[in-house]
Scaffold this motif. Structure first.
Motif, PDB file in Angstrom:
ATOM      1  N   ASP A   1       6.939  24.241  24.729  1.00 63.09           N
ATOM      2  CA  ASP A   1       6.498  23.549  23.516  1.00 63.09           C
ATOM      3  C   ASP A   1       5.857  22.215  23.902  1.00 63.09           C
ATOM      4  OD1 ASP A   1       6.144  22.252  21.112  1.00 63.09           O
ATOM      5  OD2 ASP A   1       8.122  22.773  20.326  1.00 63.09           O
ATOM      6  N   PRO A   2       4.542  22.032  23.645  1.00 62.69           N
ATOM      7  CA  PRO A   2       3.878  20.772  24.013  1.00 62.69           C
ATOM      8  C   PRO A   2       4.505  19.549  23.362  1.00 62.69           C
ATOM      9  CG  PRO A   2       2.258  22.472  23.504  1.00 62.69           C
ATOM     10  CD  PRO A   2       3.597  23.010  23.087  1.00 62.69           C
ATOM     11  N   GLU A   3       5.113  19.707  22.185  1.00 61.75           N
ATOM     12  CA  GLU A   3       5.744  18.567  21.525  1.00 61.75           C
ATOM     13  C   GLU A   3       6.970  18.088  22.297  1.00 61.75           C
ATOM     14  OE1 GLU A   3       6.580  19.114  17.419  1.00 61.75           O
ATOM     15  OE2 GLU A   3       4.541  19.723  16.884  1.00 61.75           O
ATOM     16  N   VAL A   4       7.566  18.982  23.073  1.00 66.99           N
ATOM     17  CA  VAL A   4       8.754  18.644  23.856  1.00 66.99           C
ATOM     18  C   VAL A   4       8.390  18.242  25.282  1.00 66.99           C
ATOM     19  CG1 VAL A   4      10.945  19.521  24.764  1.00 66.99           C
ATOM     20  CG2 VAL A   4      10.195  20.184  22.469  1.00 66.99           C
ATOM     21  N   TRP A   5       7.447  18.999  25.890  1.00 68.19           N
ATOM     22  CA  TRP A   5       7.139  18.837  27.306  1.00 68.19           C
ATOM     23  C   TRP A   5       5.822  18.117  27.588  1.00 68.19           C
ATOM     24  CZ3 TRP A   5      10.993  20.171  30.549  1.00 68.19           C
ATOM     25  CH2 TRP A   5      12.000  21.004  30.032  1.00 68.19           C
ATOM     26  N   GLY A   6       5.027  17.874  26.547  1.00 68.55           N
ATOM     27  CA  GLY A   6       3.757  17.197  26.738  1.00 68.55           C
ATOM     28  C   GLY A   6       2.596  18.176  26.786  1.00 68.55           C
ATOM     29  N   PRO A   7       1.360  17.668  26.838  1.00 69.19           N
ATOM     30  CA  PRO A   7       0.163  18.514  26.766  1.00 69.19           C
ATOM     31  C   PRO A   7       0.010  19.482  27.936  1.00 69.19           C
ATOM     32  CG  PRO A   7      -0.429  16.252  27.328  1.00 69.19           C
ATOM     33  CD  PRO A   7       1.018  16.233  26.948  1.00 69.19           C
ATOM     34  N   ASP A   8       0.711  19.247  29.050  1.00 74.11           N
ATOM     35  CA  ASP A   8       0.600  20.149  30.200  1.00 74.11           C
ATOM     36  C   ASP A   8       1.767  21.141  30.250  1.00 74.11           C
ATOM     37  OD1 ASP A   8       2.631  18.402  30.845  1.00 74.11           O
ATOM     38  OD2 ASP A   8       2.053  18.221  32.956  1.00 74.11           O
ATOM     39  N   ALA A   9       2.326  21.435  29.079  1.00 69.76           N
ATOM     40  CA  ALA A   9       3.531  22.270  29.007  1.00 69.76           C
ATOM     41  C   ALA A   9       3.356  23.643  29.646  1.00 69.76           C
ATOM     42  CB  ALA A   9       3.970  22.440  27.545  1.00 69.76           C
ATOM     43  N   TYR A  10       2.121  24.171  29.664  1.00 69.55           N
ATOM     44  CA  TYR A  10       1.893  25.511  30.208  1.00 69.55           C
ATOM     45  C   TYR A  10       1.489  25.485  31.687  1.00 69.55           C
ATOM     46  CZ  TYR A  10       2.112  27.231  25.426  1.00 69.55           C
ATOM     47  OH  TYR A  10       2.544  27.552  24.153  1.00 69.55           O
ATOM     48  N   LYS A  11       1.432  24.287  32.279  1.00 74.15           N
ATOM     49  CA  LYS A  11       1.038  24.169  33.679  1.00 74.15           C
ATOM     50  C   LYS A  11       2.253  23.959  34.576  1.00 74.15           C
ATOM     51  CE  LYS A  11      -3.609  22.348  32.830  1.00 74.15           C
ATOM     52  NZ  LYS A  11      -4.262  23.569  33.330  1.00 74.15           N
ATOM     53  N   PHE A  12       2.138  24.455  35.817  1.00 75.01           N
ATOM     54  CA  PHE A  12       3.198  24.280  36.806  1.00 75.01           C
ATOM     55  C   PHE A  12       3.107  22.876  37.386  1.00 75.01           C
ATOM     56  CE2 PHE A  12       4.888  24.667  41.158  1.00 75.01           C
ATOM     57  CZ  PHE A  12       6.137  25.224  40.897  1.00 75.01           C
ATOM     58  N   ASN A  13       4.058  22.027  37.025  1.00 75.93           N
ATOM     59  CA  ASN A  13       4.031  20.633  37.452  1.00 75.93           C
ATOM     60  C   ASN A  13       5.450  20.152  37.757  1.00 75.93           C
ATOM     61  OD1 ASN A  13       3.485  17.938  37.927  1.00 75.93           O
ATOM     62  ND2 ASN A  13       3.335  17.406  35.757  1.00 75.93           N
ATOM     63  N   PRO A  14       5.961  20.427  38.952  1.00 76.82           N
ATOM     64  CA  PRO A  14       7.328  20.027  39.301  1.00 76.82           C
ATOM     65  C   PRO A  14       7.594  18.536  39.179  1.00 76.82           C
ATOM     66  CG  PRO A  14       6.467  21.594  40.903  1.00 76.82           C
ATOM     67  CD  PRO A  14       5.305  21.185  40.046  1.00 76.82           C
ATOM     68  N   GLU A  15       6.535  17.721  39.251  1.00 77.29           N
ATOM     69  CA  GLU A  15       6.727  16.272  39.191  1.00 77.29           C
ATOM     70  C   GLU A  15       7.346  15.819  37.872  1.00 77.29           C
ATOM     71  OE1 GLU A  15       2.919  14.634  40.027  1.00 77.29           O
ATOM     72  OE2 GLU A  15       3.134  14.813  42.210  1.00 77.29           O
ATOM     73  N   ARG A  16       7.274  16.669  36.852  1.00 73.88           N
ATOM     74  CA  ARG A  16       7.870  16.292  35.566  1.00 73.88           C
ATOM     75  C   ARG A  16       9.395  16.131  35.704  1.00 73.88           C
ATOM     76  NH1 ARG A  16       5.670  19.057  31.777  1.00 73.88           N
ATOM     77  NH2 ARG A  16       4.441  20.595  32.938  1.00 73.88           N
ATOM     78  N   PHE A  17       9.981  16.796  36.712  1.00 70.32           N
ATOM     79  CA  PHE A  17      11.428  16.718  36.921  1.00 70.32           C
ATOM     80  C   PHE A  17      11.814  15.674  37.974  1.00 70.32           C
ATOM     81  CE2 PHE A  17      11.082  20.960  35.040  1.00 70.32           C
ATOM     82  CZ  PHE A  17      12.154  20.950  34.150  1.00 70.32           C
ATOM     83  N   ALA A  18      10.871  14.780  38.320  1.00 68.48           N
ATOM     84  CA  ALA A  18      11.138  13.773  39.353  1.00 68.48           C
ATOM     85  C   ALA A  18      12.330  12.890  38.992  1.00 68.48           C
ATOM     86  CB  ALA A  18       9.890  12.920  39.593  1.00 68.48           C
TER      87      ALA A  18
END
Length: 312
Positions: free
Chosen positions: A220-237
């Motif tokens: 959900d982009p409202e929860v995870w941001g506009p890149d919600a469908y992309k693989f971006n491990p840095e979000r869990f830094a």
């Protein structure tokens, strides 16, 4: 558990080395069955010890039961249809009965015997007795692989990882979390309303089952941001709390009292296995790979995951 997981992971490593040598330096491996064998091997060693063969039999029966329960049925959701003795349901019921019987047999032997070893099965039994609970792209693929491999080599220095080393592998942890966000093993969490209730202004009558689509919450982009469908491990830094607006919506292993009991073991298995194989092999996507996730009992690749595996 670390020693048991390492033993099973090294067995997998040696199997891949042999295949790579036989196939001229690069092996095209569909890793799905190897991952299942690894996981079953760990559980069998941990829970059944000298009854290792019994554990392997139970694990294979559970896999057959999972496949039987995953087959789609057009009548799903029609009241009473789940009790209809179709061929598929009879197969699932038979497997469930057989698995239950095999597990109870092993548990009975364990309860009646004397065991000083604190293996996984013994800890589960003791806990039960003392508890009152009922119970995307190729470039990015290579880039993150290299990043995690560098971390593994730096932390481990060529040694077999121990639990302290695993705790220090922050990059590896973020990659696993992001993978579980986009492809959570649990696709749906369902709960039954035990009484009439109101939820966000919606009246939910007693007896109604509510289905929570985990994959929808995880993207959900409202929860995870506009890149919600992309693989971006840095979000869990900064951990799960820093990854999204509502961290309780991250639920790859379920949520609440029925959260998967094996989630911590699964995370240790994943970290240790990935750390070991990345220190010995390099991976790239095979031309045979077809990206086709399938929602069954769990989310899994319908045509498997084919990787080109090469020794470092």
């Amino acid at each position: 558990m670390i020693d048991l997981i390492t033993e099973s992971a090294i067995t997998l490593q040696e199997s891949w080395k042999s295949r790579i040598d036989q196939e001229g330096g690069v092996a095209d491996i569909n890793i799905d069955e190897d991952m299942r064998i690894f996981s079953g091997d760990v559980i069998s060693r941990a829970c059944f010890g000298s009854n290792f063969a019994s554990g392997q039999v139970i694990f294979h029966k559970l896999r057959a039961l999972q496949e039987a329960m995953s087959r789609k049925c057009l009548a799903t959701g029609i009241p009473g249809m789940r009790h209809l003795p179709t061929k598929n349901r009879r197969e699932a019921w038979g497997l469930e009965k057989e698995v239950r019987s095999l597990i109870l047999q092993v548990v009975k032997q364990r309860v009646e015997g004397v065991h000083d070893d604190k293996d996984l099965l013994q800890m589960v039994l003791e806990c039960t007795q003392s508890s009152d609970l009922s119970q995307a792209e190729t470039d990015k693929f290579i880039e993150w692989q290299e990043s995690v491999r560098a971390e593994v080599l730096q932390v481990c220095g060529g040694q077999i990882p121990d639990v302290d080393m695993l705790r220090k592998m922050k990059q590896l942890t973020t990659v696993i979390h992001e993978s579980l966000r986009l492809y959570p093993p649990v696709s749906v969490v369902s709960r039954e309303a035990f009484k009439d209730m109101k939820f966000a202004g919606i009246h939910v009558p007693k007896g109604v089952n509510l289905w929570i689509m985990v994959l929808t919450l995880h993207t959900d982009p409202e929860v995870w941001g506009p890149d919600a469908y992309k693989f971006n491990p840095e979000r869990f830094a900064n951990g799960i709390t820093g990854a999204c607006k509502l961290p309780h919506l991250y639920m790859p292993f379920g949520v609440g009292p029925r959260v998967c009991l094996g989630q911590n073991l699964a995370m240790i298995e994943l970290k240790l296995l990935v750390a070991l194989i990345l220190s010995k092999f390099s991976f790239s996507l095979s031309s045979k790979y077809c990206h086709k996730p399938a929602i069954r009992l769990v989310i899994e690749p319908e045509q498997g995951v084919n990787l080109l595996v090469k020794k470092l």
